[in-house]
Motif scaffolding. Structure first.
Motif, mmCIF file in Angstrom:
data_model
loop_
_atom_site.group_PDB
_atom_site.id
_atom_site.type_symbol
_atom_site.label_atom_id
_atom_site.label_comp_id
_atom_site.label_asym_id
_atom_site.label_seq_id
_atom_site.Cartn_x
_atom_site.Cartn_y
_atom_site.Cartn_z
ATOM 1 N N ALA A 159 -3.401 -4.530 6.531
ATOM 2 C CA ALA A 159 -4.007 -3.206 6.448
ATOM 3 C C ALA A 159 -4.975 -3.127 5.267
ATOM 4 O O ALA A 159 -5.927 -2.375 5.282
ATOM 5 C CB ALA A 159 -2.932 -2.141 6.338
ATOM 6 N N THR A 160 -4.712 -3.909 4.244
ATOM 7 C CA THR A 160 -5.560 -3.825 3.066
ATOM 8 C C THR A 160 -6.335 -5.114 2.841
ATOM 9 O O THR A 160 -5.759 -6.171 2.792
ATOM 10 C CB THR A 160 -4.699 -3.590 1.805
ATOM 11 N N ASP A 213 -3.957 -2.754 -5.756
ATOM 12 C CA ASP A 213 -3.399 -3.207 -4.481
ATOM 13 C C ASP A 213 -4.179 -4.459 -4.067
ATOM 14 O O ASP A 213 -5.367 -4.555 -4.322
ATOM 15 C CB ASP A 213 -3.610 -2.096 -3.442
ATOM 16 N N SER A 251 0.829 -1.206 0.000
ATOM 17 C CA SER A 251 0.000 0.000 0.000
ATOM 18 C C SER A 251 0.862 1.255 0.000
ATOM 19 O O SER A 251 0.541 2.252 -0.656
ATOM 20 C CB SER A 251 -0.939 -0.001 1.205
HETATM 21 MG MG LIG Z 1 -1.825 -2.977 2.248
#
Ligand SMILES: [Mg+2]
Ligand SMILES: Nc1nc2c(ncn2[C@@H]2O[C@H](COP(=O)(O)OP(=O)(O)OP(=O)(O)O)[C@@H](O)[C@H]2O)c(=O)[nH]1
Length: 596
Positions: A410-411, A431, A391
Motif C-alpha cells: 500500500a505504501t 513510513d 501505515s
Molecule cells: Mg504501508
C-alpha cells in the motif's frame, strides 16, 4: 453478419463461405490463421478482388470486406481504449497481384485505425506466395516485416511487438477498464533442501504469496501448480512436459496468463509462450506492475519506471535474436533488427533521463534530512514486511491519514509525520515501503535511496504481523534486507502487531532486539506502552561530545561514566580535554563544558 464492400456479382456460394469465417474462433496468438488465410486467398483469386478481414485479439472475426484494405471498417470503434492505444484488432487482406508488400493505402489504414497489425497476403493462382506484416512503432510509423511464408512460426512472435507498443501507452498490464484476467501460477520445488518436506513447504508458501500478489494486481487465480525437479530447466523453467500439460489446461479453462514464481530469462518466456499460447510473466514483472499501480509521489513513480525499464532491456534483447533473423539476406538489415534498435535506444535514453531526475530529487531529500539532523530532531523509521500494518500504526501514532489498504504494497513513498513522544518532545516518524521475499533486485536498487531513510533513522520500529503463520520467515527477510542496507546496529523495537487476531502463545523469537512490544494498531492495544518504549529508547540514545573540564570541577568525569563512556582524555593547561559519548537526555547538565 454480412460481407461489406462491393459484393456485386459475387456468387452466393462464395459469400456464404466467407460468412462462415465469422463463426470460427482462432487462436489468440495466431497472427495469420492458416485456414482463414487460405480460404480468403482462394476466393480472392476466384473473384479477382481484394478481401480484408479484421480479427480481434480474442481470435474473433469482426469484419469482412471486399475491396482494398482502406475499405475495411472497424464495426464499433472502441473508444474506451483511448486514442494512444492500439485498437486490439488486426487486418489480414489479400493482394491478388502476387505481391505481398504493403501499399500506401495499407499503411494509411494501419495508422488511421491504429491496428495491431496490417497483414498482406500476396496471391498467385490462388496460392499464398508471400506475407508481409506492418506494425506501428513508438514514433507511430509503420515498420514492415517480411517476407514470410504461410505457417511460419515467426509470425506468432508479433504479438510481443504489439503488446510492447500497447503497454508503452499505459503503465499497468491489467488496465482498469478491462475485466480481471484469469491466471495460473507455476512454482518449482528444487530439491536443494536436505530436510524432507521442507522445500515443498517453502515452495507452497512462496506460491501462496504469489497468489496474494496476483490478486493485488487484479488477476483471478484459477490454479496453482508446483513441480518437483532437481534443477530449474534452462529452456522452460519447469519440465517441457509440464508446460505441455499447462498448454492443454490453458485451452480448457480459457486462461491466458501464466505467472511464474521466479525470474525468467527472455528465452524461457518466449519458449513457454510459444508452447502454451498464453502470456507469461514472472514474479518480478508482477511485483513491478503492482509497484507501478501504487506509486504515488513523483519520486516513487520514477523509481518504479526505472526498475521496469532496467528489467525489460535484457529481455528485449532475448527476443531480438529471433527478430533480427527476419527479412535477412545479403545487404538487407532485417527490419526487425531496426525496430529493436529503435526500441532499445529509446529505452536507454529514458533510463538516463530518469536517473538524472532521480538524482535531483535525492539531493533534495538529503537536504531535508540534513535539516532534521541539524535541529537534532530524532527520526524513527517504520520498517517491516508488506501488510504488517506499518501505515496503520503510523496513523494510530500520529493521528494522520496515510494510505492504508488490505493489499500488498500500500505504501511506496516514505511519508514523514510529526510524532509527540511521551515526554513531550517531537520526533519524526517515517513510513517505508514493505519488504518482501524475493524482492526484485532492480527494485531494491531503485528504492535504495528511499529505504536509506531507515539507515539514517535514529531508531527502527520493526513491525510484524504476528497473526501471520509465516511471521518468523518475514522477520528474517526483513532482517536480511536491513543487513544489506547496513542498518542492523540501530536501536530497534520489535513491534508484534495484530494482537487482536493473533493466536496466543508466542512463536516469535525476539532475540537480538533491544525491546519488544505487543500491540494492535487497529484497536490501540499496547500503544501507550509502545510510546513509552520509544521515549525510553531515545533516553538511551548516546551522542558523541567533546568537553573541556576545569581541574577544579570534580563531578563531571564520574557523571560521564554513569551515563555513557569516556573515549579519550588529554591533560591540558586549562583543564582535561575529554571525548565521550553520553545519553542524550543527560547531556544538558554538561552544557557549560561542551566544546563546539
Ligand atoms: Mg504501508
Ligand atoms: N486485525 C488487525 N488488522 C490490522 C492491524 N494493523 C493493520 N491491520 C490491517 O492490515 C492491513 C495492512 O495494513 P497496512 O498498514 O497497510 O500495512 P503496511 O505494513 O503499511 O503494508 P505495505 O505498505 O504494503 O508495506 C490493513 O488491512 C490493516 O487494516 C491490527 O492491529 N489488527
Amino acid at each position: 453478419m454480412k460481407i461489406n464492400g462491393n459484393t456485386q456479382s459475387i456468387k452466393d456460394r462464395l459469400l456464404n463461405e466467407l460468412e462462415g469465417l465469422y463463426d470460427v474462433k482462432y487462436g489468440p496468438r495466431e497472427l495469420v490463421p492458416v485456414e482463414l488465410a487460405q480460404t480468403i486467398s482462394r476466393i480472392s483469386y476466384e473473384i479477382n478482388r481484394e478481401i480484408s478481414v479484421l480479427i480481434n485479439r480474442k481470435g474473433t472475426v469482426v469484419d469482412i470486406s471486399i475491396g482494398d484494405s482502406g475499405k475495411a471498417t472497424l464495426p464499433q470503434m472502441d473508444n474506451r481504449r483511448g486514442n494512444t492505444r492500439l485498437s486490439a484488432i488486426r487486418c489480414i487482406h489479400t493482394h491478388p497481384g502476387g505481391k505481398g508488400l504493403l501499399s500506401q493505402v495499407d499503411i494509411k489504414t494501419l495508422q488511421k485505425l491504429r491496428l495491431d497489425a496490417m497483414i498482406a497476403l500476396g496471391i498467385l493462382d490462388g496460392q499464398i506466395t508471400e506475407i508481409y506484416v506492418g506494425c506501428l512503432n513508438i514514433e507511430q510509423e509503420a515498420d514492415v516485416y517480411g517476407p514470410f511464408t504461410i505457417g511460419d512460426t515467426r509470425l506468432n512472435y508479433f504479438y510481443k511487438i504489439i503488446e510492447e507498443l500497447d503497454t508503452s501507452a499505459r503503465t499497468d498490464i491489467y488496465g482498469n477498464e478491462e475485466e480481471a484476467e484469469k491466471a495460473v501460477l507455476v512454482g518449482l520445488e528444487t530439491s536443494n533442501s536436505r530436510i524432507e518436506g521442507m522445500s515443498l513447504r517453502e515452495a507452497q508458501n512462496s506460491l501462496d504469496e504469489l497468489e496474494e500478489l496476483a490478486k493485488t494486481a487484479g488477476a483471478i487465480v484459477i490454479d496453482k501448480i508446483i513441480q518437483r525437479k532437481q534443477n530449474q530447466d534452462s529452456a522452460y523453467y519447469v519440465g517441457k512436459g509440464k508446460i505441455e500439460e499447462l498448454a492443454l489446461m490453458c485451452q480448457a479453462t480459457d486462461v491466458q496468463l501464466l505467472i511464474f514464481d521466479d525470474e525468467l530469462s527472455g528465452a524461457q518466456i518466449r519458449n513457454i509462450e510459444e508452447l502454451t499460447g498464453a502470456r507469461v510473466i514472472d514474479r518480478t514483472t508482477l511485483i513491478l506492475d503492482i509497484f507501478a499501480q501504487r506509486a504515488k509521489s513523483k519520486e516513487g513513480k520514477l523509481q518504479v519506471e526505472l526498475a521496469q525499464l532496467k528489467y525489460k532491456l535484457p529481455r528485449l534483447i532475448g527476443l531480438g535474436n529471433e527478430l533480427s533473423r527476419l527479412g535477412g539476406g545479403i545487404g538487407t538489415r532485417g527490419p526487425g533488427e531496426k525496430k529493436l534498435e529503435v526500441d532499445r535506444r529509446h529505452i536507454r535514453r529514458r533510463i538516463s533521463s530518469l536517473e538524472r531526475e532521480l538524482k535531483l530529487l535525492e539531493k533534495r531529500r538529503i537536504f531535508m534530512r540534513e535539516g532534521r539532523e541539524k535541529n537534532n530532531t530524532p527520526v524513527i523509521a517504520l520498517v517491516g514486511y508488506t501488510n504488517a500494518g506499518k501505515s496503520t500504526l503510523m496513523n494510530r501514532l500520529c493521528g494522520s491519514s496515510v494510505f492504508v489498504e488490505d493489499k500488498l504494497f500500500a505504501t511506496l513513498d516514505p511519508s514523514a509525520r510529526k510524532l509527540i513522544l511521551a515526554d513531550g518532545r517531537e520526533a519524526v516518524l517515517i513510513d517505508t515501503v514493505g519488504f518482501i521475499r524475493k524482492l526484485p533486485h532492480d527494485l531494491i536498487e531503485a528504492f535504495k535511496s528511499t529505504l536509506e531513510e531507515a539507515v539514517h533513522a535514529d531508531m527502527l520500529l520493526h513491525v510484524v504481523d504476528a497473526s501471520n503463520e509465516n511471521a518468523a520467515m518475514q522477520i528474517s527477510v526483513v532482517e536480511g534486507l536491513l543487513e544489506d542496507l547496513g542498518a542492523t546496529t540501530k536501536h530497534t523495537i520489535l513491534v508484534l502487531n495484530k494482537q487482536d487476531i493473533a493466536a496466543s502463545g508466542g512463536r516469535i523469537n525476539s532475540m537480538g532486539y533491544t525491546s519488544v512490544c505487543e500491540i494492535s494498531a487497529v484497536t490501540g492495544y499496547g500503544i501507550p506502552q509502545l510510546l513509552e518504549k520509544i521515549t525510553e529508547g531515545f533516553k538511551e540514545r548516546l551522542r558523541e561530545i567533546n568537553l573541556l573540564i576545569p581541574y577544579n570541577v570534580g563531578w563531571v568525569i564520574p557523571y560521564i561514566y554513569e551515563n555513557g563512556k569516556v573515549l579519550g582524555q588529554e591533560y591540558q593547561e586549562e583543564g582535561i580535554s575529554v571525548k565521550a559519548v553520553v545519553k542524550v537526555d543527560k547531556i544538558s547538565r554538561l552544557n557549560d563544558f561542551i566544546l563546539v
